[in-house]
Enzyme design. Structure first.
Site, PDB file in Angstrom:
ATOM      1  N   GLY A  61       0.886  -1.100  -0.054  1.00 15.19           N
ATOM      2  CA  GLY A  61       0.033   0.024   0.117  1.00 15.19           C
ATOM      3  C   GLY A  61       0.703   1.215  -0.041  1.00 15.19           C
ATOM      4  N   SER A  62       0.296   2.554   0.449  1.00 14.06           N
ATOM      5  CA  SER A  62       0.734   3.639   0.222  1.00 14.06           C
ATOM      6  C   SER A  62       1.920   4.042   1.448  1.00 14.06           C
ATOM      7  CB  SER A  62      -0.227   4.633   0.679  1.00 14.06           C
ATOM      8  OG  SER A  62       0.089   5.989   0.803  1.00 14.06           O
ATOM      9  N   THR A  63       2.928   4.653   0.993  1.00 18.20           N
ATOM     10  CA  THR A  63       4.007   5.177   1.930  1.00 18.20           C
ATOM     11  C   THR A  63       3.537   5.781   2.924  1.00 18.20           C
ATOM     12  OG1 THR A  63       4.334   7.123   0.662  1.00 18.20           O
ATOM     13  CG2 THR A  63       5.747   5.168   0.066  1.00 18.20           C
ATOM     14  N   GLY A  65       1.781   4.574   5.172  1.00 16.99           N
ATOM     15  CA  GLY A  65       1.597   3.534   5.932  1.00 16.99           C
ATOM     16  C   GLY A  65       2.608   3.710   7.082  1.00 16.99           C
TER      17      GLY A  65
END
Length: 138
Positions: A61-63, A65
């Site tokens: 997922g997205s950074t 995170g």
């Protein structure tokens, strides 16, 4: 049983194992206020990661995170340690800025599904209180 891997973030921890064979997306998949897994498609849905030795293959997922992991730490809801097969940058950065012991290059199938583990990320070692033969196949 003692397992050797690679320590990413230094530190030591001891606690209850929470294990999954699914990747974890911290952004949208974990509530930083409660530590509950909120991803409706995840096998750990509804379980809390707070104070656990969190064992999972790796993040996704997205950074952003990484910041969710940091929020978990600031809210006193973070896992005590993280164990991955292969840590990717999202989890690594989150663990570093949150000072959560992190070990990777681990065959997580050798870690029991339940029980306790002692982590020494300084040495890259994991000790469990169960024998590998007690780890049921899924």
């Amino acid at each position: 049983m003692k397992i050797k891997g690679r320590g990413i973030t230094k530190g030591q921890a001891h606690g209850e194992i929470l294990k999954t064979n699914q990747e974890i997306s911290f952004l949208g998949g974990v509530d930083p206020n409660t530590s509950k897994i909120t991803d409706p498609n995840h096998e750990l849905l509804g379980q809390k990661i707070k104070n656990k030795i969190l064992v999972f293959p790796g993040g996704k997922g997205s950074t952003v995170g990484s910041y969710v992991i940091y929020q978990l730490k600031k809210n006193n809801k973070a896992p005590k340690a993280i164990i991955n097969i292969e840590t990717e940058p999202i989890v690594a950065v989150g663990a570093v800025i949150s000072k959560i012991p992190l070990i990777d290059q681990i065959n997580i199938q050798k870690i029991p599904n339940k029980g306790k583990a002692k982590i020494n990320a300084n040495k890259g070692t994991i000790e469990t209180n169960q024998n590998q033969n007690q780890n049921p196949e899924k």
